[in-house]
Scaffold this motif. Structure first.
Motif, PDB file in Angstrom:
ATOM      1  N   GLY A  69      -3.309  -8.135  -5.309  1.00 26.58           N
ATOM      2  CA  GLY A  69      -4.515  -8.488  -4.547  1.00 26.58           C
ATOM      3  C   GLY A  69      -4.187  -8.894  -3.117  1.00 26.58           C
ATOM      4  O   GLY A  69      -4.902  -8.544  -2.170  1.00 26.58           O
ATOM      5  N   TYR A  70      -3.102  -9.631  -2.965  1.00 27.01           N
ATOM      6  CA  TYR A  70      -2.688 -10.059  -1.629  1.00 27.01           C
ATOM      7  C   TYR A  70      -2.204  -8.867  -0.801  1.00 27.01           C
ATOM      8  O   TYR A  70      -2.433  -8.809   0.402  1.00 27.01           O
ATOM      9  N   LEU A  71      -1.556  -7.911  -1.464  1.00 22.16           N
ATOM     10  CA  LEU A  71      -1.100  -6.718  -0.737  1.00 22.16           C
ATOM     11  C   LEU A  71      -2.272  -5.863  -0.271  1.00 22.16           C
ATOM     12  O   LEU A  71      -2.180  -5.196   0.759  1.00 22.16           O
ATOM     13  N   ALA A  72      -3.374  -5.902  -1.002  1.00 22.73           N
ATOM     14  CA  ALA A  72      -4.562  -5.173  -0.550  1.00 22.73           C
ATOM     15  C   ALA A  72      -5.103  -5.773   0.747  1.00 22.73           C
ATOM     16  O   ALA A  72      -5.496  -5.042   1.667  1.00 22.73           O
ATOM     17  N   VAL A  73      -5.091  -7.097   0.845  1.00 18.30           N
ATOM     18  CA  VAL A  73      -5.548  -7.749   2.070  1.00 18.30           C
ATOM     19  C   VAL A  73      -4.579  -7.450   3.220  1.00 18.30           C
ATOM     20  O   VAL A  73      -5.009  -7.183   4.354  1.00 18.30           O
ATOM     21  N   VAL A  74      -3.288  -7.463   2.941  1.00 20.43           N
ATOM     22  CA  VAL A  74      -2.293  -7.123   3.965  1.00 20.43           C
ATOM     23  C   VAL A  74      -2.485  -5.684   4.427  1.00 20.43           C
ATOM     24  O   VAL A  74      -2.364  -5.371   5.612  1.00 20.43           O
ATOM     25  N   ALA A 104       1.725  -3.131  13.184  1.00 20.76           N
ATOM     26  CA  ALA A 104       1.610  -2.168  12.087  1.00 20.76           C
ATOM     27  C   ALA A 104       2.954  -1.977  11.389  1.00 20.76           C
ATOM     28  O   ALA A 104       3.010  -1.869  10.157  1.00 20.76           O
ATOM     29  N   LEU A 105       4.035  -1.957  12.151  1.00 19.79           N
ATOM     30  CA  LEU A 105       5.360  -1.854  11.535  1.00 19.79           C
ATOM     31  C   LEU A 105       5.695  -3.095  10.728  1.00 19.79           C
ATOM     32  O   LEU A 105       6.263  -3.008   9.633  1.00 19.79           O
ATOM     33  N   LEU A 106       5.355  -4.268  11.240  1.00 17.32           N
ATOM     34  CA  LEU A 106       5.584  -5.516  10.506  1.00 17.32           C
ATOM     35  C   LEU A 106       4.791  -5.529   9.213  1.00 17.32           C
ATOM     36  O   LEU A 106       5.311  -5.902   8.150  1.00 17.32           O
ATOM     37  N   VAL A 107       3.547  -5.104   9.276  1.00 11.16           N
ATOM     38  CA  VAL A 107       2.713  -5.062   8.074  1.00 11.16           C
ATOM     39  C   VAL A 107       3.276  -4.064   7.069  1.00 11.16           C
ATOM     40  O   VAL A 107       3.300  -4.334   5.860  1.00 11.16           O
ATOM     41  N   SER A 108       3.761  -2.929   7.540  1.00 14.05           N
ATOM     42  CA  SER A 108       4.329  -1.953   6.607  1.00 14.05           C
ATOM     43  C   SER A 108       5.593  -2.494   5.944  1.00 14.05           C
ATOM     44  O   SER A 108       5.830  -2.231   4.761  1.00 14.05           O
TER      45      SER A 108
END
Length: 134
Positions: A69-74, A104-108
């Protein structure tokens, strides 16, 4: 009495090399503000996940929530960064493009690390269900 008239100043908005680039001050401001807000949102999501498994009672074992669920928000934060990159590229706001690309790279990286960790945890729970305390 006729006063001398100055020749017209150079106007960069006309001619073959029209400058339609975003204002540099606004570009820097928006780029920094968006990066700060997105990184703050990322820190809040990771902090909430950490706090889901935090307990001060030593007699109680608490496992953190599942990361899915947290990865969906990320992923939503990453999608926002990609959309902001596309809009900034269209407006030729180069500082914002660079800052949003970095976000975007940090989030990936966070998504890849979270996916790897949760997949490993799920595989461990499938082989030893008594160890997971679901």
């Amino acid at each position: 009495m006729n006063l001398p008239i100055a020749p017209p100043a150079f106007d960069a908005t006309t001619g073959p090399r029209r400058q339609d680039r975003a204002d540099l001050g606004a570009d820097i401001g928006i780029g920094c503000a968006l990066a700060f807000l997105e990184i703050a949102a990322l820190a809040v999501v990771v902090g909430l996940w950490f706090l889901s498994g935090f307990n001060l009672d030593p007699a109680k074992t608490v496992r953190p929530d599942s990361l899915w669920g947290y990865l969906a928000v990320v992923g939503g934060i990453g999608a926002f960064a990609i959309v902001a990159t596309a809009i900034a590229a269209r407006a030729r706001a180069f500082v914002t493009v660079v800052s949003q690309t970095v976000v975007a790279l940090l989030v990936s990286l966070v998504l890849f690390g979270g996916y790897t960790a949760q997949s490993q945890e799920d595989a461990h729970c499938d082989t030893a269900p008594s160890a997971c305390h679901r």
